[in-house]
Scaffold this motif. Structure first.
Motif, PDB file in Angstrom:
ATOM      1  N   GLU A 138      -8.776  14.253   3.521  1.00  0.00           N
ATOM      2  CA  GLU A 138      -8.922  13.266   2.456  1.00  0.00           C
ATOM      3  C   GLU A 138      -8.369  13.820   1.151  1.00  0.00           C
ATOM      4  O   GLU A 138      -7.711  13.119   0.377  1.00  0.00           O
ATOM      5  CB  GLU A 138     -10.412  12.944   2.217  1.00  0.00           C
ATOM      6  CG  GLU A 138     -11.174  12.453   3.411  1.00  0.00           C
ATOM      7  CD  GLU A 138     -10.754  11.095   3.845  1.00  0.00           C
ATOM      8  OE1 GLU A 138     -10.151  10.389   3.017  1.00  0.00           O
ATOM      9  OE2 GLU A 138     -10.994  10.745   5.018  1.00  0.00           O
ATOM     10  N   MET A 186      -2.437  10.732  -4.180  1.00  0.00           N
ATOM     11  CA  MET A 186      -2.779   9.484  -4.881  1.00  0.00           C
ATOM     12  C   MET A 186      -2.829   9.719  -6.374  1.00  0.00           C
ATOM     13  O   MET A 186      -2.406   8.888  -7.165  1.00  0.00           O
ATOM     14  CB  MET A 186      -4.149   8.974  -4.419  1.00  0.00           C
ATOM     15  CG  MET A 186      -4.114   8.129  -3.175  1.00  0.00           C
ATOM     16  SD  MET A 186      -5.735   7.401  -2.953  1.00  0.00           S
ATOM     17  CE  MET A 186      -5.752   7.160  -1.209  1.00  0.00           C
ATOM     18  N   SER A 237       4.772  -3.911   7.176  1.00  0.00           N
ATOM     19  CA  SER A 237       4.037  -2.826   7.819  1.00  0.00           C
ATOM     20  C   SER A 237       4.796  -1.516   7.684  1.00  0.00           C
ATOM     21  O   SER A 237       6.015  -1.519   7.552  1.00  0.00           O
ATOM     22  CB  SER A 237       3.857  -3.117   9.308  1.00  0.00           C
ATOM     23  OG  SER A 237       3.165  -4.316   9.482  1.00  0.00           O
ATOM     24  N   LYS A 260      -5.593   9.924  11.891  1.00  0.00           N
ATOM     25  CA  LYS A 260      -6.921   9.361  12.110  1.00  0.00           C
ATOM     26  C   LYS A 260      -6.847   8.473  13.327  1.00  0.00           C
ATOM     27  O   LYS A 260      -5.826   7.850  13.591  1.00  0.00           O
ATOM     28  CB  LYS A 260      -7.340   8.521  10.901  1.00  0.00           C
ATOM     29  CG  LYS A 260      -7.669   9.355   9.691  1.00  0.00           C
ATOM     30  CD  LYS A 260      -7.987   8.465   8.525  1.00  0.00           C
ATOM     31  CE  LYS A 260      -8.391   9.264   7.316  1.00  0.00           C
ATOM     32  NZ  LYS A 260      -9.788   9.668   7.359  1.00  0.00           N
ATOM     33  N   LEU A 299      -7.766   5.179  15.517  1.00  0.00           N
ATOM     34  CA  LEU A 299      -8.122   3.795  15.224  1.00  0.00           C
ATOM     35  C   LEU A 299      -9.492   3.514  15.829  1.00  0.00           C
ATOM     36  O   LEU A 299      -9.855   4.087  16.849  1.00  0.00           O
ATOM     37  CB  LEU A 299      -7.076   2.860  15.830  1.00  0.00           C
ATOM     38  CG  LEU A 299      -5.789   2.694  15.011  1.00  0.00           C
ATOM     39  CD1 LEU A 299      -4.728   2.004  15.824  1.00  0.00           C
ATOM     40  CD2 LEU A 299      -6.043   1.931  13.727  1.00  0.00           C
ATOM     41  N   SER A 300     -10.219   2.654  15.174  1.00  0.00           N
ATOM     42  CA  SER A 300     -11.570   2.347  15.630  1.00  0.00           C
ATOM     43  C   SER A 300     -11.565   1.907  17.093  1.00  0.00           C
ATOM     44  O   SER A 300     -10.652   1.222  17.551  1.00  0.00           O
ATOM     45  CB  SER A 300     -12.135   1.233  14.760  1.00  0.00           C
ATOM     46  OG  SER A 300     -13.269   0.684  15.368  1.00  0.00           O
ATOM     47  N   CYS A 332      -3.619   6.208  13.122  1.00  0.00           N
ATOM     48  CA  CYS A 332      -3.098   5.723  11.862  1.00  0.00           C
ATOM     49  C   CYS A 332      -3.315   6.793  10.815  1.00  0.00           C
ATOM     50  O   CYS A 332      -3.947   7.813  11.074  1.00  0.00           O
ATOM     51  CB  CYS A 332      -3.789   4.427  11.462  1.00  0.00           C
ATOM     52  SG  CYS A 332      -5.553   4.591  11.306  1.00  0.00           S
ATOM     53  N   THR A 333      -2.778   6.558   9.653  1.00  0.00           N
ATOM     54  CA  THR A 333      -2.919   7.548   8.597  1.00  0.00           C
ATOM     55  C   THR A 333      -2.916   6.840   7.247  1.00  0.00           C
ATOM     56  O   THR A 333      -2.405   5.725   7.134  1.00  0.00           O
ATOM     57  CB  THR A 333      -1.790   8.580   8.663  1.00  0.00           C
ATOM     58  OG1 THR A 333      -2.031   9.567   7.676  1.00  0.00           O
ATOM     59  CG2 THR A 333      -0.433   7.947   8.431  1.00  0.00           C
ATOM     60  N   LEU A 334      -3.495   7.496   6.270  1.00  0.00           N
ATOM     61  CA  LEU A 334      -3.499   6.927   4.926  1.00  0.00           C
ATOM     62  C   LEU A 334      -2.301   7.447   4.155  1.00  0.00           C
ATOM     63  O   LEU A 334      -2.025   8.640   4.165  1.00  0.00           O
ATOM     64  CB  LEU A 334      -4.778   7.329   4.189  1.00  0.00           C
ATOM     65  CG  LEU A 334      -6.041   6.618   4.625  1.00  0.00           C
ATOM     66  CD1 LEU A 334      -7.231   7.198   3.867  1.00  0.00           C
ATOM     67  CD2 LEU A 334      -5.936   5.136   4.371  1.00  0.00           C
ATOM     68  N   GLY A 337      -2.761   4.765  -0.707  1.00  0.00           N
ATOM     69  CA  GLY A 337      -3.973   4.155  -0.160  1.00  0.00           C
ATOM     70  C   GLY A 337      -3.700   3.170   0.959  1.00  0.00           C
ATOM     71  O   GLY A 337      -4.633   2.693   1.599  1.00  0.00           O
ATOM     72  N   ARG A 338      -2.427   2.874   1.193  1.00  0.00           N
ATOM     73  CA  ARG A 338      -2.142   1.971   2.297  1.00  0.00           C
ATOM     74  C   ARG A 338      -2.253   2.705   3.625  1.00  0.00           C
ATOM     75  O   ARG A 338      -2.316   3.923   3.683  1.00  0.00           O
ATOM     76  CB  ARG A 338      -0.739   1.371   2.131  1.00  0.00           C
ATOM     77  CG  ARG A 338      -0.694   0.276   1.060  1.00  0.00           C
ATOM     78  CD  ARG A 338       0.680  -0.341   0.993  1.00  0.00           C
ATOM     79  NE  ARG A 338       1.712   0.678   0.880  1.00  0.00           N
ATOM     80  CZ  ARG A 338       2.826   0.698   1.622  1.00  0.00           C
ATOM     81  NH1 ARG A 338       3.037  -0.234   2.526  1.00  0.00           N
ATOM     82  NH2 ARG A 338       3.725   1.639   1.449  1.00  0.00           N
ATOM     83  N   ILE A 339      -2.251   1.917   4.681  1.00  0.00           N
ATOM     84  CA  ILE A 339      -2.429   2.502   6.002  1.00  0.00           C
ATOM     85  C   ILE A 339      -1.118   2.385   6.775  1.00  0.00           C
ATOM     86  O   ILE A 339      -0.457   1.358   6.718  1.00  0.00           O
ATOM     87  CB  ILE A 339      -3.547   1.763   6.761  1.00  0.00           C
ATOM     88  CG1 ILE A 339      -4.865   1.877   5.985  1.00  0.00           C
ATOM     89  CG2 ILE A 339      -3.714   2.317   8.166  1.00  0.00           C
ATOM     90  CD1 ILE A 339      -5.917   0.901   6.418  1.00  0.00           C
ATOM     91  N   LEU A 399       0.621   2.992  10.623  1.00  0.00           N
ATOM     92  CA  LEU A 399       0.311   3.233  12.033  1.00  0.00           C
ATOM     93  C   LEU A 399       1.220   4.334  12.576  1.00  0.00           C
ATOM     94  O   LEU A 399       2.402   4.391  12.222  1.00  0.00           O
ATOM     95  CB  LEU A 399       0.513   1.947  12.843  1.00  0.00           C
ATOM     96  CG  LEU A 399      -0.355   0.774  12.409  1.00  0.00           C
ATOM     97  CD1 LEU A 399       0.035  -0.486  13.160  1.00  0.00           C
ATOM     98  CD2 LEU A 399      -1.826   1.078  12.627  1.00  0.00           C
TER      99      LEU A 399
END
Lengths: 703, 162
Positions: free
Chosen positions: A338, A345, A581, A667, A669-670, A682-684, A688-690, A692
């Motif tokens: 993070e 950021m 995307s 990261k 995906l749920s 996925c990744t940030l 702050g956008r995501i 894939l």
């Protein structure tokens, strides 16, 4: 048993310690078999067994402690008597069996089922074997029994059985060499109000001198100085070196008057000398080394102090360790991830754009440097050397050698190479399968080997090394190699061939052995031939984001090279945009990117698009089409083509544009979402956008 | 089971979709945030709109309108994402607007009618009476997980289309 489980932290400690000791024991035992001697390691083996026994007794896992006791007896005999006629291979078999039992039990305890195995049979086997070596080495005479420790602990009938012949042993045994000396630690407490403790202590020492070869005691100067108070409170401690066995010692102390209690413990020679040094040396003040002693004597904790002389087994350095739950480290890793994102950021904040911020930039660089460092450190926490996993392979080789009668030696190179903990967990099985495969299929029988002019003994080399951002683990054997024709034949019979046999490259042919159910071996053995193993290998390694390449030369040998990325959590990614995307592709799999000329693009009747590059034709996956994304860039001329490589195959993807390179934290995906083929997570992004993450190894299966 | 009843909270978060008011058991509600950028994830059922970044956590979001097979409507500044947490899985639920947090006594909650045919209500755990209005209390578990099969069939359709 329920009260045991009320004590969770203790149980946890127990399991951790057991696992460590079991691993170490396995190593030691096999080592001793290889060298056909026990001199080097017997003390350590004995000590571990003793600790296992003690710990298990404390946790009330009787099956384990009883078995450990039996093994301890066996080693005790071997250590003290040094019998000449011992089949160490048999001993190792038995002990390994016991170790396997411990393993199974610990596993069962860990899973909450408690210890429920029955060790009686194995215990009996070990005892019987002990009897038989005693018999053999003493030529049928009454087996001299020398396990002094038994005497003090004798509580069960079993043990009593062993004490009986012991007294005879003492008379028949000529106590000549130093090996026959026993080392004791005694602690005497005198009766509460007997007075003149120093004098009494001195008289005890005086009497002891008749039966002991060497003696020293704490407090030290009981003659010159008055230590009554101290002895009254702390007890009088002495270290003895004597030819007499434990029970004689007990008898001796029975004759001492005004004594409240005496603790006699047999100790290691090395421990004795360590305290002797202490006694002879600088330590003038009578600080009793009490707490440490307790450890040594009771065998609760295995401290290596007593064995400094044994260089080889002393690799366990003095570094201090704490056990930390892996979940906490993962949490830390997540947070650092993070931090990496939030750093960009902040520093790439749109509010700062166009501003000239010299000193800010300087601070940012410093900041980034620290974060990178932090990231490295956190990653290194998760890194574990491969040595333990590699050592386990020794065991497999040994077991197979015995069962199938091939003479094989396992050479291990680079076992200290560190990999992510996650890798360790998943690499064991694949390695085991490959090694089994190499020994069972690769290495020829000794006769065959001699015929083909090779050394009788086959060699399997297990090597690990770092190369770039990857770890390579290579298993090499000097066996007969893979037979291309046989594999192709088999593939043909299983209808796996998609093109003419001669068109396949060697690599492709060898890759077929990883297909499920594929085995060219005519006979199914206990170890391999069912065609299951290598299939698992590839699956597990792909799970780790790695791949396996097989190289082989007929008659010379086969090499399995496993490549695994060093870390799974952070990757170097290339950011692509498709419509609104964004996608991230691992840079490692990108071969090149280019704008396509219209005349190089062909579309087959099924609508599949392909591109010609340097005379080769590659399929194209259009991301907007594949993932149903609205995009203005429909024509191949507008966007960009990126060529990816996975598992030795190449294909292209089509995206709107390339945004740039970035380190990203992966990261998952749920679980709530449906799994999408080709997307691994996925990744940030910095803003702050995501994004894939595309997984080329999954995408390739769609082509 | 009994234990669960004993601790069952009777606070509900109510939200509206069109004219209807729905209630969510507050113990499953982690957060309420305004609508934000949703990253599309391909090959999901149509009510899954994608994933959002909630303070570094990546959370899938579902549109309740699509879930209840209502016509979709443009998101506006009243549109909210209610973040639910079920068994450690966080899911954002997009609703037209959040109304309020209410106490509803258990005796004010009526059992939903039990039909097995077309009238079967999939998501409703009870009907709560608040003054003169009623709110349909949603079963979070079913809202999130009901008919995985349905989701799967959606998926396979989409795959075939693609």
């Amino acid at each position: 048993m329920s009260d045991v489980f009320a004590n969770e932290p203790m149980l946890e400690m127990y399991i951790v310690e057991m696992n460590q000791m079991i691993n170490r024991l396995e190593q030691l035992v096999m080592n001793s078999e290889n060298e056909n001697t026990l001199d080097e390691d017997i003390d350590e083996i004995f000590r571990h067994m003793h600790t296992i026994k003690g710990n298990s007794m404390m946790m009330m896992f009787e099956a384990i402690s009883n078995l450990a006791h039996a093994v301890e007896d066996l080693y005790d005999y071997l250590r003290k008597e040094k019998p000449k006629e011992v089949n160490y291979s048999k001993v190792t078999d038995l002990v390994l069996e016991a170790i396997d039992f411990f393993k199974a039990e610990v596993e069962s305890i860990e899973s909450g089922d408690g210890s429920n195995g029955d060790s009686d049979e194995l215990k009996k086997e070990i005892r019987d074997y002990l009897e038989s070596i005693k018999f053999m080495n003493d030529g049928g005479a009454v087996a001299p029994q020398n396990s002094k420790e038994e005497a003090s602990k004798a509580s069960t009938e079993n043990q009593k059985y062993y004490i009986a012949p012991q007294k005879e042993a003492n008379s028949s045994n000529k106590p000549k060499t130093t090996d026959d000396h026993h080392y004791y630690h005694i602690k005497i407490l005198f009766e509460e109000d007997c007075q003149m403790e120093s004098v009494r202590a001195f008289s005890v020492v005086h009497k002891l001198k008749d039966v002991c070869d060497d003696i020293f005691h704490f407090p030290k100067n009981i003659v010159e100085e008055n230590h009554d108070e101290e002895i009254r409170n702390e007890g009088f401690q002495a270290y003895l070196c004597s030819e007499y066995a434990m029970d004689s010692m007990n008898q001796f102390f029975e004759s001492v008057s005004s004594m409240r209690s005496v603790d006699i413990e047999e100790i290691e020679m090395s421990v004795f000398y360590e305290y002797k040094d202490l006694f002879d040396g600088v330590i003038k003040e009578v600080s009793l080394p009490e707490p440490e002693e307790k450890k040594e004597v009771s065998g609760e904790t295995v401290s290596d102090d007593g064995k400094k002389s044994k260089e080889k087994s002393k690799k366990t350095s003095n570094e201090k360790y704490i056990n930390v739950g892996i979940s906490r480290i993962d949490q830390l890793l997540d947070l650092v991830g993070e931090l990496v994102v939030s750093e960009s950021m902040v520093t790439r904040n749109t509010d700062l754009q166009g501003l000239k911020l010299e000193s800010f930039e300087k601070s940012v660089r410093q900041h980034r440097f620290i974060i990178n460092e932090l990231q490295d450190v956190v990653m290194s926490i998760r890194m574990v050397p491969l040595s333990l996993t590699f050592q386990k392979m020794n065991r497999i080789v040994r077991d197979m050698k015995k069962k199938i009668g091939k003479n094989v030696e396992l050479t291990i190179i680079g076992e200290h190479t560190e990999v992510d903990k996650n890798v360790i967990e998943h690499i064991g099985d694949p390695l085991m399968h490959i090694i089994r495969n190499s020994i069972d299929h690769g290495i020829e029988s000794p006769a065959e080997r001699i015929d083909s002019g090779k050394p009788e003994k086959g060699t399997v080399t297990l090597e690990a090394k770092h190369a770039g951002g990857d770890v390579w683990i290579i298993v090499k054997d000097d066996g007969k190699g893979l037979n291309r024709e046989r594999i192709l034949e088999k593939a043909l019979s299983r209808d796996l061939l998609r093109k003419e046999p001669h068109e396949y490259t060697d690599q492709e042919v060898y890759g077929m052995i990883f297909k499920p159910g594929f085995s060219t071996k005519e006979q199914v053995t206990e170890f391999s031939g069912r065609g299951v193993g290598l299939d698992v290998v590839q699956k597990n390694i792909q799970k780790l984001g790695g791949n396996v390449v097989v190289n082989s030369t007929e008659g010379i040998g086969t090499e399995f090279a496993i490549r695994i990325p060093l870390t799974l959590a952070i990757i170097d990614g290339m950011l692509l945009r498709v419509g609104h995307s964004s996608f991230t592709v691992p840079i490692i799999s990108i071969k090149e990117s280019f704008k396509a000329e219209k005349n190089n693009i062909v579309t087959d009747p099924d609508g599949h698009m392909m591109v010609m590059v340097r005379g080769q034709c590659y399929p194209i996956i259009k991301l907007y089409d594949r993932y149903n994304i609205a995009s203005k860039y429909q024509s191949v001329n507008d966007g960009i083509i990126i060529m990816l490589e996975s598992d030795g195959k190449e294909f292209c993807i089509f995206a709107d544009e390339i945004i740039g390179e970035q380190q990203v934290v992966v990261k998952s995906l749920s679980k709530f979402l449906t799994k999408v083929n080709g997307i691994s997570g996925c990744t940030l992004l910095g803003d702050g956008r995501i994004s894939l993450i595309l997984d080329p190894s999954e995408m390739i299966h769609e082509i | 089971m009994n234990e669960e009843k004993a601790v069952k909270s009777n606070k509900y978060l109510t939200f509206s979709v069109d004219k209807e008011v729905f209630g969510l058991d507050i113990k499953h509600v982690d957060d309420i945030i305004g609508i934000q950028d949703i990253t599309l994830v391909p090959e999901q059922p149509d009510y899954i709109k994608g994933v959002i970044n909630l303070r570094g956590k990546i959370i899938p979001t579902m549109d309740v309108r699509a879930r209840f097979k209502k016509e979709s409507r443009e998101y506006d500044d009243r549109t909210c994402i209610v973040v639910l947490n079920m068994q450690n899985t966080s899911v954002g639920v997009i609703v037209d607007r959040v109304v309020e947090v209410l106490d509803i006594d258990e005796d004010q909650i009526a059992e939903p009618p039990r039909f097995s045919g077309e009238y079967q209500s999939h998501y409703i755990s009870g009907i709560g009476k608040i003054n003169n209005e009623i709110a349909m209390l949603l079963d979070c578990n079913k809202l999130l997980n009901y008919e995985q099969i349905e989701a799967l069939s959606h998926l396979s359709e989409e795959v075939e289309e693609a």
